[in-house]
Design a protein around this motif. Structure first.
Motif, PDB file in Angstrom:
ATOM      1  N   PHE A  34       0.962  -1.230  -0.302  1.00  0.00           N
ATOM      2  CA  PHE A  34       0.113  -0.146  -0.156  1.00  0.00           C
ATOM      3  C   PHE A  34       1.009   1.342   0.047  1.00  0.00           C
ATOM      4  CE2 PHE A  34      -3.026  -2.936   2.217  1.00  0.00           C
ATOM      5  CZ  PHE A  34      -3.619  -3.028   1.507  1.00  0.00           C
ATOM      6  N   LYS A  35       0.547   2.359  -0.809  1.00  0.00           N
ATOM      7  CA  LYS A  35       1.037   3.670  -0.825  1.00  0.00           C
ATOM      8  C   LYS A  35       0.783   4.419   0.397  1.00  0.00           C
ATOM      9  CE  LYS A  35       2.130   3.203  -5.827  1.00  0.00           C
ATOM     10  NZ  LYS A  35       1.775   4.098  -7.065  1.00  0.00           N
ATOM     11  N   ALA A  36      -0.628   4.638   0.707  1.00  0.00           N
ATOM     12  CA  ALA A  36      -1.001   5.686   1.452  1.00  0.00           C
ATOM     13  C   ALA A  36      -1.957   5.041   2.825  1.00  0.00           C
ATOM     14  CB  ALA A  36      -1.961   6.684   0.776  1.00  0.00           C
ATOM     15  N   LEU A  37      -2.530   3.898   2.513  1.00  0.00           N
ATOM     16  CA  LEU A  37      -3.477   3.213   3.471  1.00  0.00           C
ATOM     17  C   LEU A  37      -2.496   2.728   4.779  1.00  0.00           C
ATOM     18  CD1 LEU A  37      -6.099   1.783   4.316  1.00  0.00           C
ATOM     19  CD2 LEU A  37      -5.561  -0.036   3.270  1.00  0.00           C
ATOM     20  N   LYS A  38      -2.833   3.173   5.863  1.00  0.00           N
ATOM     21  CA  LYS A  38      -2.397   2.664   7.017  1.00  0.00           C
ATOM     22  C   LYS A  38      -3.200   1.864   7.889  1.00  0.00           C
ATOM     23  CE  LYS A  38      -0.274   7.185   7.944  1.00  0.00           C
ATOM     24  NZ  LYS A  38      -0.430   7.961   6.729  1.00  0.00           N
ATOM     25  N   LEU A  39      -2.773   0.448   7.849  1.00  0.00           N
ATOM     26  CA  LEU A  39      -3.498  -0.724   8.401  1.00  0.00           C
ATOM     27  C   LEU A  39      -3.381  -0.600   9.789  1.00  0.00           C
ATOM     28  CD1 LEU A  39      -2.707  -3.420   5.626  1.00  0.00           C
ATOM     29  CD2 LEU A  39      -4.772  -2.130   5.840  1.00  0.00           C
ATOM     30  N   PHE A  40      -4.583  -1.019  10.598  1.00  0.00           N
ATOM     31  CA  PHE A  40      -4.451  -1.284  11.890  1.00  0.00           C
ATOM     32  C   PHE A  40      -3.935  -2.552  12.398  1.00  0.00           C
ATOM     33  CE2 PHE A  40      -7.626   2.053  11.549  1.00  0.00           C
ATOM     34  CZ  PHE A  40      -7.168   2.927  12.625  1.00  0.00           C
ATOM     35  N   PRO A  41      -3.263  -3.037  13.600  1.00  0.00           N
ATOM     36  CA  PRO A  41      -2.909  -4.400  13.718  1.00  0.00           C
ATOM     37  C   PRO A  41      -3.796  -5.257  13.414  1.00  0.00           C
ATOM     38  CG  PRO A  41      -2.156  -2.447  15.331  1.00  0.00           C
ATOM     39  CD  PRO A  41      -3.118  -1.937  14.545  1.00  0.00           C
ATOM     40  N   GLN A  42      -5.004  -4.959  13.921  1.00  0.00           N
ATOM     41  CA  GLN A  42      -6.252  -6.135  13.636  1.00  0.00           C
ATOM     42  C   GLN A  42      -7.474  -5.378  13.451  1.00  0.00           C
ATOM     43  OE1 GLN A  42      -6.257  -8.160  17.479  1.00  0.00           O
ATOM     44  NE2 GLN A  42      -7.911  -6.856  17.990  1.00  0.00           N
ATOM     45  N   GLY A  43      -8.463  -6.002  12.932  1.00  0.00           N
ATOM     46  CA  GLY A  43      -9.670  -5.423  12.515  1.00  0.00           C
ATOM     47  C   GLY A  43     -10.672  -4.904  14.064  1.00  0.00           C
ATOM     48  N   LYS A  44     -11.210  -3.920  14.044  1.00  0.00           N
ATOM     49  CA  LYS A  44     -12.017  -3.651  15.240  1.00  0.00           C
ATOM     50  C   LYS A  44     -13.557  -3.417  14.983  1.00  0.00           C
ATOM     51  CE  LYS A  44     -12.367   0.154  18.571  1.00  0.00           C
ATOM     52  NZ  LYS A  44     -14.197   0.373  18.724  1.00  0.00           N
ATOM     53  N   SER A  45     -14.329  -4.294  15.586  1.00  0.00           N
ATOM     54  CA  SER A  45     -15.673  -4.322  15.355  1.00  0.00           C
ATOM     55  C   SER A  45     -16.448  -3.326  16.287  1.00  0.00           C
ATOM     56  CB  SER A  45     -16.381  -5.574  15.622  1.00  0.00           C
ATOM     57  OG  SER A  45     -16.232  -6.088  17.135  1.00  0.00           O
TER      58      SER A  45
END
Length: 206
Positions: A34-45
């Protein structure tokens, strides 16, 4: 004021990051360039809210499931950030379509329920793209979803029926996966070419 809103948003997001560092539920997408997307360590419901769509249909957490979604929080009377961001989303959607890539669901969530009725939002969102969604609700329910996602905003004090008052909000785009969990964020300023590239990767990874 916007600087304060941005700082608060980053604080809320940081809290989400710290609470999610125990494990990684989406290992495969963390490998993507990814170029700009910052992912969180895990999904959050998130849950526990009742909204209504621009078509006057009820909307809950379950309704975010089944597709990737791009969430943007703002208000229809916004003079600059919101129309600019929605036009960017329009261009991104068009670019993905031209590449024969299925677009995520683009969702505009109003933080200004006193002025942004479903009827008004219907006209507003259709101006940008009739395939986009717009959501509103009462103030407690909007605060519920915004705080769970990590969105900071401030509506100035006003009297019922007032048509002119300030609303401050940040301009981040939040990404939900097919399970309806928050997995990432595009922070401002937005580069539509980079966002298009990243959403194409994300959609093709599904």
């Amino acid at each position: 004021m916007l600087k304060n809103i941005t700082g608060l948003m980053l604080l809320l997001i940081t809290g989400g990051l710290l609470s999610g560092c125990q494990q990684n539920d989406a290992g495969s997408i963390h490998e993507l360039p990814f170029k700009a997307l910052k992912l969180f360590p895990q999904g959050k419901s998130f849950s526990g809210f009742e909204l209504v769509s621009h078509k006057n249909q009820p909307w809950q957490a379950e309704d975010f499931k089944g597709d990737f979604s791009v969430l943007f929080f703002g208000f229809a009377n916004c003079p600059d950030i919101c129309p600019t961001t929605l036009l960017d989303m329009q261009k991104i959607d068009k670019s993905l379509t031209e590449q024969n890539i299925e677009s995520p669901r683009f969702v505009f969530i109003s933080v200004d329920p006193d002025r942004d009725t479903p009827e008004l939002l219907n006209d507003y969102i259709n101006f940008f793209n009739p395939e986009f969604y717009a959501l509103t609700g009462d103030a407690p329910n909007i605060l519920s979803i915004a705080s769970q996602i990590g969105v900071a905003y401030k509506v100035a004090e006003h009297q019922p029926g007032d048509l002119i008052y300030d609303v401050d909000h940040a301009s981040a785009l939040f990404i939900l996966d097919e399970k309806g969990e928050r997995i990432g964020i595009f922070t401002a300023p937005h580069d539509i070419n980079e966002i298009t590239h990243d959403l194409a990767l994300l959609m093709e990874s599904a």
